[in-house]
Design an enzyme around this catalytic site. Structure first.
Site, PDB file in Angstrom:
ATOM      1  N   ASP A   1       0.853  -1.268  -0.011  1.00  0.00           N
ATOM      2  CA  ASP A   1      -0.095   0.024  -0.028  1.00  0.00           C
ATOM      3  C   ASP A   1       1.020   1.129   0.208  1.00  0.00           C
ATOM      4  OD1 ASP A   1      -2.369   1.621   0.497  1.00  0.00           O
ATOM      5  OD2 ASP A   1      -1.940   1.609   2.447  1.00  0.00           O
ATOM      6  N   LYS A   2       0.355   2.370  -0.245  1.00  0.00           N
ATOM      7  CA  LYS A   2       1.065   3.545  -0.253  1.00  0.00           C
ATOM      8  C   LYS A   2       0.943   4.563   0.925  1.00  0.00           C
ATOM      9  CE  LYS A   2      -0.035   7.617  -2.130  1.00  0.00           C
ATOM     10  NZ  LYS A   2       0.410   8.450  -1.026  1.00  0.00           N
ATOM     11  N   THR A   3      -0.280   4.851   1.042  1.00  0.00           N
ATOM     12  CA  THR A   3      -0.621   5.923   1.986  1.00  0.00           C
ATOM     13  C   THR A   3      -0.417   5.073   3.410  1.00  0.00           C
ATOM     14  OG1 THR A   3      -2.239   6.794   0.759  1.00  0.00           O
ATOM     15  CG2 THR A   3      -2.160   7.492   3.093  1.00  0.00           C
TER      16      THR A   3
ATOM     17  N   GLU B   1      -4.156  20.394   1.574  1.00  0.00           N
ATOM     18  CA  GLU B   1      -5.177  21.565   1.825  1.00  0.00           C
ATOM     19  C   GLU B   1      -4.966  22.190   3.312  1.00  0.00           C
ATOM     20  OE1 GLU B   1      -9.338  22.106   1.232  1.00  0.00           O
ATOM     21  OE2 GLU B   1      -8.654  23.416  -0.255  1.00  0.00           O
TER      22      GLU B   1
ATOM     23  N   PHE C   1     -13.468  22.547  -6.268  1.00  0.00           N
ATOM     24  CA  PHE C   1     -12.617  21.783  -6.728  1.00  0.00           C
ATOM     25  C   PHE C   1     -13.241  20.412  -7.223  1.00  0.00           C
ATOM     26  CE2 PHE C   1     -10.351  17.430  -6.023  1.00  0.00           C
ATOM     27  CZ  PHE C   1      -9.571  17.743  -6.984  1.00  0.00           C
TER      28      PHE C   1
ATOM     29  N   ARG D   1       4.951  18.073  -4.294  1.00  0.00           N
ATOM     30  CA  ARG D   1       3.724  18.142  -4.815  1.00  0.00           C
ATOM     31  C   ARG D   1       3.249  19.586  -4.826  1.00  0.00           C
ATOM     32  NH1 ARG D   1       0.343  13.205  -2.727  1.00  0.00           N
ATOM     33  NH2 ARG D   1      -1.288  14.605  -2.265  1.00  0.00           N
TER      34      ARG D   1
ATOM     35  N   ARG E   1      -5.834   4.082  -7.722  1.00  0.00           N
ATOM     36  CA  ARG E   1      -7.430   4.128  -7.658  1.00  0.00           C
ATOM     37  C   ARG E   1      -8.144   2.598  -7.768  1.00  0.00           C
ATOM     38  NH1 ARG E   1      -9.034   7.871  -5.487  1.00  0.00           N
ATOM     39  NH2 ARG E   1     -10.822   8.595  -6.972  1.00  0.00           N
TER      40      ARG E   1
ATOM     41  N   ASN F   1      -8.444  -1.217   4.276  1.00  0.00           N
ATOM     42  CA  ASN F   1      -8.640  -1.675   2.749  1.00  0.00           C
ATOM     43  C   ASN F   1      -7.653  -2.500   2.301  1.00  0.00           C
ATOM     44  OD1 ASN F   1      -6.970   0.619   3.335  1.00  0.00           O
ATOM     45  ND2 ASN F   1      -6.935   1.361   1.552  1.00  0.00           N
ATOM     46  N   ASP F   2      -6.592  -2.662   3.350  1.00  0.00           N
ATOM     47  CA  ASP F   2      -5.573  -3.727   2.799  1.00  0.00           C
ATOM     48  C   ASP F   2      -5.828  -5.327   3.280  1.00  0.00           C
ATOM     49  OD1 ASP F   2      -3.974  -1.382   1.436  1.00  0.00           O
ATOM     50  OD2 ASP F   2      -3.453  -1.014   3.602  1.00  0.00           O
TER      51      ASP F   2
END
Length: 1213
Positions: free
Chosen positions: A416-418, A517, A558, A614, A829, A858-859
């Site tokens: 996973d990334k995050t 943000e 946005f 970023r 995604r 989610n993993d």
């Protein structure tokens, strides 16, 4: 042809995959994907539908029913699952007529094996039960007997009304009824579900918000809900609330899912819809799979092989006995035993006798020894201080004890990334204002310094003290005001956002729709421009200590298409300004032609992107009053449009967002965890391929790929459309090659890419479904009957399904082959189920050992699907950790887990197994050779007690310690030379070849141990003139030589000598002699005459020097060839490990890893961090409608009457 096509479902080829969105949910039905058809139903549809309804009952989608405050309603039989209980009995029987061994020779080792295994499993189960119990015993408030009472999670049932408080975990999937916030808003953190730590908001129905605030009204609430069955769709919910003779539609925005955390909401009330295993997060966790290692499967096949050998040997010896009995036994009167059985019957009994005598070939104690070694290795992982994360007091944890050696055989890692690769913490690092870059280490006079103190923000009362910034010149520019663009830059950051603010103990707390943000607003706050408060139409900013309030005229929010947001404000002086921030690609298209700093900012963006930061571009424009008035009319009309409102608003937004003046750009760091690039680099050198599977956007995932060095500037990146065309071409080629003679032609292995070059694959979830033919299907315009009417139709439909399945399987195999040719793969995604699907595809088509690592719920599915699952105990709860096999706090510990613990465990287990098979064959086959001299009578060559204790005491400790402590090189050298890991991936240390070599070694050892004493005993006279060549002395001689040989053999196999190893080897030999002399003493024979019959044998035999010479000769002949072969092997064909061992003193200093130098090439970087926003819209609608603003509650009638006010976005100008 047309009939066949109509009867099938077809893939939707019209729609192009969308990189920006997570694909449809995993359990979506065909009905949900149907296009909206015409209002008039075709006649053929009506006929076919009626035919189907007559054939079978129509199944409604919403079949789950819940009644508030009524548990018994949902306990009706048609909601319950039927379960069956199966009880199995087992019995043990013995047949003493066929056994030449005492009962304890088999029973004692068996009891030890079962006892140790039972204790180990009990410890594992207790540990897991404790963690389950900890969660099940969490508490919340549930309405019982008309009042809220504290209840445990495990007691919560469907239909309960519960109260949750701030920072509580949601225990079940609940319908939000009311909360302490205006309009019953409820802010939740969904990190456990999707890995995102930014807050999302849910909002209850207006009627429940109005009437269900007090305890008494909640207790009498009797609403009835019909909704969808439990499923794994995290983003969808369909249902209806029936209450007060009215029905109210329910959707996902009104549901709080289990695993969420309540934030910024003092309390909320909810009705339990799904509980326990029916919750969406549990439905997403996938099936719990029983995981076994590759060595386990191989070991089982080898045991089967040994069992076959045992049967063949026993059968051969039984035939020999039958022949011997016919030729010799019947004619020898002194062998008559009083039984008149035929030779064939005697041979049949001897067959079972040899099964028992030779049963030690099938190693019963092997399994318990393996479990003990794994248990010890698991504790070494738990005790490893170099995998302990002191900051959060989190040690590494081996949550299973059955997979350790598989850690040394990993081919693919799916990460996973995050929260796994990144800390999920955004930090403001640099910025470019008016063409000038700020953020380097320099003092107030613009002189660069390598070592400089952090900027002191103590002059700013609103600074939070958490921002680490080193450019003192920027502070000088802000305070001096020499360049007004600098102040305007940070003012834009403070005003152009959808962040919510509240005060706790005088401190400002920001809640943003995305971490990026939040980082930008916090940066503005620290630099003197603090966002203080907002209402529906105003926003208050502290500008270097001066509070100013601006009227908000419009928020242009946005979305994934716009990739920007804007805000239009009126200053206290009456001027109207538009402030905008967004991705450079969309901002540059809308800039005014006269922007003097455009090129300088472009160069800065290239620099920032090269540093994997970023980026966002900031710009503004002044608007004339007349221009705004005209535009506002169009804006208001679009805001209340009844159809295509979003498209209408976007069109209006385009009209005002043009001719912008560029201010500069921000650069935010999505902070990687410490040591991530180093870890990935070392794992790559170990030939481990890393795939990143994330729900994040493509641009974000791509930049993290560059940051952690999975991707480099010279990497050729292939995207979904490129892959789709390559796979399509390959399928065409395969179809063209197919034909009558295709099955006779050898398979052609073609590469997708030309040799050379560094390639990476970046693919989104939508493209993944397109490529793997996993797209949901749509039904045809004309509804066809589900049941075939003729046998021919049934056959054609079956053939059609087979063709589709074959095509799908071939396409998936081609995709895996293509992806495995790339040095890195990033899937973004993707849904939890897609993550598991990718892992399963690699397992299925590459037959490779996989490891999945993640930190969120989610993993979980991915972690359970992989051969080994690793959970990161980070910021996202414990769901992933609880489903994992191993857990620790930081990704960098993965290199130590695999390259040190995994490799050591693999080497130790392989050595252990080879030695175990060797020593058992060396021990058991002595009976085989002895059979040729005892008429194949199943007579044992050893004393019964020696057979009993051989595996339990005499040879167990040294091999266990080797399996626990042995190491070929140190941990530092293991990390410095990752190439050592490859032997495990290639199964070089334990395979069928190694197995048969060990068996051959055991066979030769048993021959030497039997025939050398046999030859020595043929013509022997002792010192006292008596011949010691009796059976019992012969048995003692063989047993002594065997124990010394196998214990010295393990000394030769040991690479890492410690006092414990040496003590265990010599201690085992000493223990053997001590027990033997005790068992052969007269005293124990007097107590147990039938059990101890070798009285005086040891003392009589071993006092003869001739016997000792025989033992020494047998041991030397067994071991000297092994020593010679090892010496020649290490000298002529040394392995990588041998070379490092030879020079280990010279290599003691560990080489320091250095980050790859980035080569910056101006103007050629096509990489952009793009916008740094979240996956969904911000809070603009919420702010503009005023629903988030605390105010006195209005009566329901007033709310209904003023319903149109929700769409109002502008204030009175």
């Amino acid at each position: 042809m047309s009939t066949e096509r109509d009867s099938e479902t077809t893939f939707d080829e019209d729609s192009q995959p969308n990189d920006e969105v997570v694909p449809y949910s995993d359990d979506e039905t065909e009905d949900e994907l149907d296009d909206q058809g015409s209002a008039v139903e075709p006649e053929q549809n009506r006929v076919n539908r009626e035919a189907e309804e007559n054939r079978e009952p129509f199944r409604k989608e919403c079949t789950w029913q819940v009644k508030a405050n009524d548990r018994k309603y949902h306990e009706q039989p048609h909601f319950m699952n039927t379960k069956f209980l199966c009880i199995k009995e087992s019995k043990y029987a013995a047949v003493p007529q066929i056994s030449t061994l005492a009962w304890y020779t088999t029973l004692v080792p068996l009891l030890v094996v079962l006892g140790v295994t039972a204790i180990k499993d009990l410890v594992d189960d207790v540990a897991r039960h404790k963690m389950d119990k900890e969660i099940n015993n969490r508490t919340c408030e549930v309405i019982k007997d008309g009042r809220f009472k504290v209840a445990k999670w495990k007691e919560i049932q469907v239909g309960d009304v519960i109260r949750l408080k701030k920072n509580d975990f949601v225990p079940a999937d609940i319908l939000l009824l009311s909360s302490s916030e205006p309009n019953s808003l409820c802010y939740v953190e969904t990190a456990e579900l999707d890995g995102e730590t930014n807050l999302k908001f849910k909002m209850s129905l207006e009627i429940t918000d109005q009437y269900l605030q007090r305890e008494d009204t909640l207790a009498t609430f009797d609403g009835f809900i019909e909704c969808e069955e439990p499923n794994n769709r995290l983003d969808k919910f369909t249902g209806t609330l029936f209450w007060r003779n009215t029905s109210f539609p329910l959707d996902a925005d009104k549901i709080l899912l289990r695993g969420c955390v309540i934030r910024n909401t003092d309390f909320c009330h909810g009705l339990v819809i799904f509980a326990g295993a029916d919750t969406k997060i549990m439905k997403n966790s996938g099936k719990t799979r029983f995981k076994r290692t590759k060595i386990d499967y191989l070991m089982n096949y080898m045991v089967y092989t040994i069992f076959v050998v045992l049967i063949l040997l026993s059968a051969g010896l039984a035939i020999g006995h039958a022949y011997w009995e016919a030729q010799v036994g019947n004619s020898s009167w002194y062998l008559y035993d009083g039984e008149d059985d035929t030779p064939s019957y005697r041979g049949f009994l001897i067959f079972w006798g040899y099964i028992i005598v030779l049963n030690t070939m099938v190693p019963i104690s092997l399994y318990v020894s393996v479990e003990v070694i794994r248990l010890g290795q698991s504790h070494f992982i738990n005790w490893d201080l170099q995998m302990y994360y002191a900051e959060k007091d989190t040690p590494a944890k081996a949550r299973t004890t059955t997979l350790n050696e598989q850690l040394g055989q990993i081919h693919y890692i799916f990460s996973d990334k995050t929260g796994t690769l990144t800390q999920n913490i955004m930090t403001f690092k640099k910025c470019c204002i008016n063409g000038q870059i700020y953020g380097d280490h320099r003092d107030a006079s613009q002189h660069n310094h390598n070592k400089i103190e952090q900027v002191d923000f103590s002059w700013n009362t609103y600074a939070d003290g958490k921002l680490a910034f080193y450019d003192h010149y920027l502070i000088e520019q802000i305070q001096s005001g020499k360049e007004p663009e600098v102040r305007q830059f940070f003012f834009l950051l403070a005003v152009c956002h959808t962040v919510m603010v509240d005060r706790t103990d005088g401190q400002l707390n920001y809640q943003a729709a995305s971490p990026d943000e939040g980082a930008l607003v916090n940066a503005a706050r620290n630099f003197g421009f603090a966002f203080l408060a907002r209402t529906q139409n105003t926003i208050t900013i502290s500008e270097l200590g001066t509070e100013r309030t601006y009227n908000v005229l419009a928020i242009l929010d946005f979305n994934s298409d716009r990739k920007r947001m804007s805000i239009i404000v009126r200053t206290p002086e009456g001027n109207i300004k538009l402030y905008c921030k967004g991705a450079d690609t969309v901002i540059y298209e809308r800039l005014h032609r006269m922007n003097p700093t455009k090129q300088e900012t472009q160069d800065a963006l290239d620099i920032f992107a090269n540093e994997t930061l970023r980026t966002l571009c900031l710009c503004y424009k002044e608007i004339e009053e007349k221009e705004f008035t005209e535009w506002n009319k169009k804006f208001m009309a679009a805001s209340v449009a009844s159809t295509n409102r979003d498209e209408a608003l976007d069109k209006v937004y385009e009209e005002i967002e043009k001719d912008l003046i560029l201010l500069g750009a921000t650069a935010i760091e999505d902070k990687l965890q410490d040591g991530v690039p180093e870890t990935i680099s070392k794992l790559a050198k170990a030939d481990i391929k890393i795939w990143v599977l994330t729900g994040d956007k493509k641009e974000t995932a791509e930049n993290i790929g560059f940051a952690c060095e999975l991707l480099t500037e010279d990497t050729t990146i292939c995207y979904g459309e490129d892959i789709n065309s390559l796979l399509h071409a390959r399928m065409e080629n395969q179809r063209n090659r197919g034909g009558v003679y295709a099955k006779f032609a050898p398979p052609v292995q073609e590469s997708f890419f030309p040799p050379g070059g560094n390639r990476a694959l970046i693919i989104t979830g939508s493209w993944l479904n397109e490529i793997l033919l996993e797209k949901k299907t749509k039904r045809n315009k004309i509804l066809k009957l589900k049941f075939p009417r003729t046998e021919e139709e049934r056959r054609m439909r079956t053939q059609s399904k087979r063709r589709l399945e074959a095509k799908k399987e071939q396409r998936q195999k081609n995709f895996v082959d293509l992806a495995c040719e790339c040095s890195a793969v990033i899937c973004c995604r993707v849904t939890p189920k897609q993550k598991a699907m990718v892992v399963d595809l690699v397992k299925r088509y590459k037959k490779a050992i996989t490891l999945a690592i993640g930190d969120g719920a989610n993993d979980v599915n991915m972690i359970k699907t992989a051969h080994i699952g690793v959970g990161i105990s980070g910021q996202e709860g414990m769901q992933a950790v609880m489903s994992s096999d191993y857990s620790f706090a930081q990704f960098r510990y993965l290199q130590r887990l695999l390259l040190v613990h995994g490799r050591w465990s693999y080497i130790r287990m392989c050595k252990f197994l080879r030695y175990f098979f060797y020593k058992n064959f060396a021990f058991t086959l002595v009976h085989f050779w002895y059979s040729f001299f005892n008429g194949y009578s199943a007579q044992t060559a050893y004393e019964d007690w020696f057979i009993t204790l051989y595996n339990v005491l005499y040879t167990s400790l040294p091999v266990l310690l080797m399996g626990l402590l042995d190491q070929d090189v140190s941990d530092k050298l293991s990390l410095r030379f990752p190439g050592l890991y490859i032997v495990g991936q290639r199964d070089l240390l334990f395979n069928y070849k190694r197995f048969f070599v060990s068996l051959l070694h055991g066979v030769l050892t048993s021959m030497i141990l039997f025939f050398i004493p046999l030859g020595a005993y043929l013509q022997t006279v002792g010192q006292d003139g008596e011949a010691p060549s009796d059976y019992q002395s012969f048995a003692v001689t063989i047993a002594s030589a065997l124990v010394i040989t196998v214990n010295f053999q393990i000394g030769l196999d040991t690479s890492y000598w410690t006092f414990v190893n040496a003590f265990s080897i010599f201690g085992s030999i000493a223990l053997y002699f001590g027990i033997m002399f005790d068992f052969h003493s007269a005293g124990i024979h007097v107590l147990f005459p039938s059990a101890f019959q070798f009285t005086g044998t040891a003392s009589n035999a071993l006092r003869q020097p001739y016997i000792w010479l025989t033992i020494i000769l047998a041991v030397a002949v067994c071991l000297l060839p092994v020593v010679a072969i090892r010496f020649l092997s290490m000298t002529i064909w040394p392995s990588e490990s041998d070379k490092i061992q030879k020079h280990r003193k010279r290599l003691k200093a560990e080489e320091q890893w250095q980050r790859r130098q980035q080569v910056f090439r101006r103007g050629v970087s096509t990489r952009r961090s793009a916008y740094a926003f979240s996956h969904q819209r911000g809070y603009a609608d919420l702010i503009s409608s005023g629903r988030s603003i605390r105010k006195k509650r209005s009566p329901l009638d007033a709310i209904v009457a003023d319903g149109t006010a929700e769409y109002r976005r502008t204030g009175d100008s």
